[in-house]
Design an enzyme around this catalytic site. Structure first.
Site, PDB file in Angstrom:
ATOM      1  N   LYS A 145      47.276 -39.539 105.304  1.00 49.28           N
ATOM      2  CA  LYS A 145      46.706 -38.960 103.785  1.00 49.28           C
ATOM      3  C   LYS A 145      46.280 -37.662 103.975  1.00 49.28           C
ATOM      4  O   LYS A 145      46.512 -36.911 102.885  1.00 49.28           O
ATOM      5  CB  LYS A 145      45.819 -40.228 103.437  1.00 49.28           C
ATOM      6  CG  LYS A 145      46.182 -41.223 103.011  1.00 49.28           C
ATOM      7  CD  LYS A 145      45.308 -42.159 102.110  1.00 49.28           C
ATOM      8  CE  LYS A 145      46.027 -43.524 101.510  1.00 49.28           C
ATOM      9  NZ  LYS A 145      44.983 -44.446 101.048  1.00 49.28           N
ATOM     10  N   LYS A 200      56.415 -46.679 104.399  1.00 45.95           N
ATOM     11  CA  LYS A 200      55.722 -47.800 103.902  1.00 45.95           C
ATOM     12  C   LYS A 200      55.841 -47.522 102.254  1.00 45.95           C
ATOM     13  O   LYS A 200      55.730 -46.291 101.662  1.00 45.95           O
ATOM     14  CB  LYS A 200      54.259 -47.818 104.316  1.00 45.95           C
ATOM     15  CG  LYS A 200      53.553 -48.987 103.819  1.00 45.95           C
ATOM     16  CD  LYS A 200      52.036 -48.827 104.230  1.00 45.95           C
ATOM     17  CE  LYS A 200      51.421 -47.785 103.148  1.00 45.95           C
ATOM     18  NZ  LYS A 200      50.232 -47.731 103.224  1.00 45.95           N
ATOM     19  N   LYS A 228      51.088 -46.414  96.827  1.00 45.59           N
ATOM     20  CA  LYS A 228      50.762 -45.876  95.477  1.00 45.59           C
ATOM     21  C   LYS A 228      50.904 -44.284  95.722  1.00 45.59           C
ATOM     22  O   LYS A 228      51.138 -43.892  94.786  1.00 45.59           O
ATOM     23  CB  LYS A 228      49.289 -46.277  95.346  1.00 45.59           C
ATOM     24  CG  LYS A 228      49.161 -47.908  95.243  1.00 45.59           C
ATOM     25  CD  LYS A 228      47.687 -48.021  94.532  1.00 45.59           C
ATOM     26  CE  LYS A 228      47.141 -49.425  94.929  1.00 45.59           C
ATOM     27  NZ  LYS A 228      46.408 -49.322  95.990  1.00 45.59           N
TER      28      LYS A 228
HETATM   29  P1  TYM Z   1      45.504 -50.489  99.561  1.00 45.85           P
HETATM   30  O1  TYM Z   1      44.833 -50.587  98.145  1.00 45.85           O
HETATM   31  O2  TYM Z   1      46.102 -49.458 100.097  1.00 45.85           O
HETATM   32  O3  TYM Z   1      46.286 -51.690  99.592  1.00 45.85           O
HETATM   33  C1  TYM Z   1      46.024 -53.145  99.160  1.00 45.85           C
HETATM   34  C2  TYM Z   1      46.485 -54.278 100.244  1.00 45.85           C
HETATM   35  O4  TYM Z   1      47.709 -54.114  99.971  1.00 45.85           O
HETATM   36  C3  TYM Z   1      48.330 -53.833 101.185  1.00 45.85           C
HETATM   37  N1  TYM Z   1      49.727 -53.164 101.302  1.00 45.85           N
HETATM   38  C4  TYM Z   1      50.683 -53.623 101.722  1.00 45.85           C
HETATM   39  N2  TYM Z   1      51.226 -54.639 102.214  1.00 45.85           N
HETATM   40  C5  TYM Z   1      52.537 -54.636 102.774  1.00 45.85           C
HETATM   41  N3  TYM Z   1      53.525 -53.609 102.358  1.00 45.85           N
HETATM   42  C6  TYM Z   1      52.935 -52.485 101.676  1.00 45.85           C
HETATM   43  N4  TYM Z   1      54.072 -51.558 101.693  1.00 45.85           N
HETATM   44  C7  TYM Z   1      51.680 -52.195 101.381  1.00 45.85           C
HETATM   45  N5  TYM Z   1      50.888 -51.369 100.848  1.00 45.85           N
HETATM   46  C8  TYM Z   1      49.737 -51.815 100.731  1.00 45.85           C
HETATM   47  C9  TYM Z   1      47.384 -53.258 102.090  1.00 45.85           C
HETATM   48  O5  TYM Z   1      47.608 -53.704 103.569  1.00 45.85           O
HETATM   49  C10 TYM Z   1      46.137 -54.112 101.634  1.00 45.85           C
HETATM   50  O6  TYM Z   1      45.774 -55.462 102.214  1.00 45.85           O
HETATM   51  N6  TYM Z   1      41.579 -49.903 102.439  1.00 45.85           N
HETATM   52  C11 TYM Z   1      42.073 -50.860 101.672  1.00 45.85           C
HETATM   53  C12 TYM Z   1      41.356 -51.503 100.615  1.00 45.85           C
HETATM   54  C13 TYM Z   1      40.223 -52.188 101.055  1.00 45.85           C
HETATM   55  C14 TYM Z   1      39.790 -53.116 101.799  1.00 45.85           C
HETATM   56  C15 TYM Z   1      38.279 -53.523 101.824  1.00 45.85           C
HETATM   57  C16 TYM Z   1      40.711 -54.352 102.074  1.00 45.85           C
HETATM   58  C17 TYM Z   1      38.915 -51.135 101.208  1.00 45.85           C
HETATM   59  N7  TYM Z   1      38.049 -52.310 101.748  1.00 45.85           N
HETATM   60  C18 TYM Z   1      38.006 -54.576 102.518  1.00 45.85           C
HETATM   61  C19 TYM Z   1      40.283 -55.445 102.689  1.00 45.85           C
HETATM   62  C20 TYM Z   1      38.899 -55.377 103.102  1.00 45.85           C
HETATM   63  C21 TYM Z   1      43.346 -50.087 101.023  1.00 45.85           C
HETATM   64  O7  TYM Z   1      43.355 -48.867 100.873  1.00 45.85           O
HETATM   65  O8  TYM Z   1      44.422 -51.169 100.501  1.00 45.85           O
END
Ligand code: TYM
Length: 338
Positions: free
Chosen positions: A114, A200, A203
């Site tokens: 990032k 991947k 967003k």
């Molecule tokens: P974030 O917002 O990027 O993504 C949310 C969830 O979606 C999953 N994900 C994916 N799974 C499969 N293929 C993809 N291309 C893909 N893109 C995203 C992510 O693995 C995630 O499960 N840091 C985290 C958010 C967070 C969080 C937490 C998660 C903050 N605190 C505590 C669990 C527990 C994040 O940025 O996810």
């Protein structure tokens, strides 16, 4: 309820939620919600680690909560809440910041990726965001954290901080913090970009055509799939390393249709890309339309959504306060009235 193990997870309200978020994470929560006590957070404090627009943050926070429910999360059995409504997240994050060696953070792959995208604008927040994530999880004594593959390293960090920097240092007997385990699905935990099967779906990809958003209209879905990268082979394959796009679209089709990968491979072994793209477009529209319909009802009833978030906040706040108090007491913070 008392004997149930607990799960916690969340999505950042940055931009629109996409197919990867649903298939890699939210879908998993839906299947687990009956079995576990479920806390689901809209992690808005994480959403300001990149430049953000205040109006969009408000809108995306509500929209993310509505999408959790539209995807099948039942607010009667799960607690849905907004991270910034619970001050304990930021407070525990500070404490954990002071306990975590910088060189642990320098290994974080997602930060490296990032920070390349953000150039000279990289904030300290982006660097220590995995520590805030550790606080999110550890505050709730979560047993399990259902996430996509890309969060595995952050989960390991949360475990290491809890075990090595808090439990081992500040308590000889009972653990202060529970050590969480990730739950990563076998299929769908890494959905790839539509324009590059080796990256991947994300967003933060500036190219809208790289992802299917959960609220995309049938016309947009159709356009994005038409433009999705294909190759010069006839027939779809799952295990050919030279064909990551074929693998990715077969995976998506298999999950959405409920058919095994092997069955899809057989079905499309001689199908050309044009025909397959039509079929996957139809499948995507069919799978997303019930979510979109439910979403429309929810987002037009902000009063109900607000009540759900108030209820979730109350339950989450109670738990979070208790954990924070326990940690502060063990670390020697003076307590009033002692
Ligand atoms: P974030 O917002 O990027 O993504 C949310 C969830 O979606 C999953 N994900 C994916 N799974 C499969 N293929 C993809 N291309 C893909 N893109 C995203 C992510 O693995 C995630 O499960 N840091 C985290 C958010 C967070 C969080 C937490 C998660 C903050 N605190 C505590 C669990 C527990 C994040 O940025 O996810």
């Amino acid at each position: 309820m008392k004997n149930k193990k607990r799960i916690l997870s969340g999505v950042q309200p940055t931009g629109e939620l996409h197919l990867g978020n649903w298939l890699g994470a939210i879908r998993n929560w839906v299947t687990l919600q009956e079995q576990y006590e479920t806390f689901l957070c809209v992690v808005d404090l994480h959403a300001i680690t990149a430049e953000h627009n205040p109006k969009e943050l408000t809108q995306n926070t509500l929209s993310t909560a509505a999408l959790y429910i539209a995807c099948g999360i039942d607010p009667n059995i799960c607690s849905i809440f907004v991270q910034s409504h619970i001050p304990a997240h930021s407070e525990l994050c500070w404490i954990l910041n002071c306990m975590t060696p910088i060189n642990w953070m320098e290994r974080m792959i997602q930060f490296k990726e990032k920070s390349i995208q953000q150039g000279n604008n990289v904030s300290i927040g982006l660097f220590n965001y995995p520590i805030l994530m550790a606080a999110d999880i550890l505050l709730y004594d979560a047993d399990y954290v259902p996430v996509g593959e890309d969060q595995k390293q952050h989960l390991e960090l949360a475990r290491d901080i809890a075990q090595q920097r808090i439990n081992a240092k500040f308590s000889k007997e009972k653990d202060i913090l529970k050590i969480p385990q990730p739950i990563i699905m076998k299929s769908g935990s890494k959905i790839m970009s539509l324009i590059d099967g080796s990256r991947k779906m994300s967003k933060s990809d500036p190219n809208e055509g790289s992802r299917i958003n959960l609220l995309d209209t049938p016309e947009i879905i159709s356009k994005k799939i038409k433009r999705a990268k294909s190759d010069s082979y006839i027939g779809l394959e799952f295990n050919n390393p030279e064909r990551p796009e074929s693998r990715n679209l077969l995976m998506i089709y298999s999950i959405l249709s409920g058919k095994e990968i092997s069955q899809c491979e057989k079905e499309f072994s001689e199908t050309g890309w044009g025909t397959f793209k039509k079929l996957i477009t139809e499948q995507l529209i069919e799978s997303l339309s019930p979510i979109q319909e439910k979403y429309k009802v929810l987002i037009n009833d902000p009063h109900q959504l607000n009540n759900i978030l108030i209820e979730g906040k109350e339950k989450a706040d109670n738990l979070a306060k208790k954990t924070l108090k326990r940690v502060k007491s063990k670390l020697g913070f003076f307590e009033m009235g002692k």
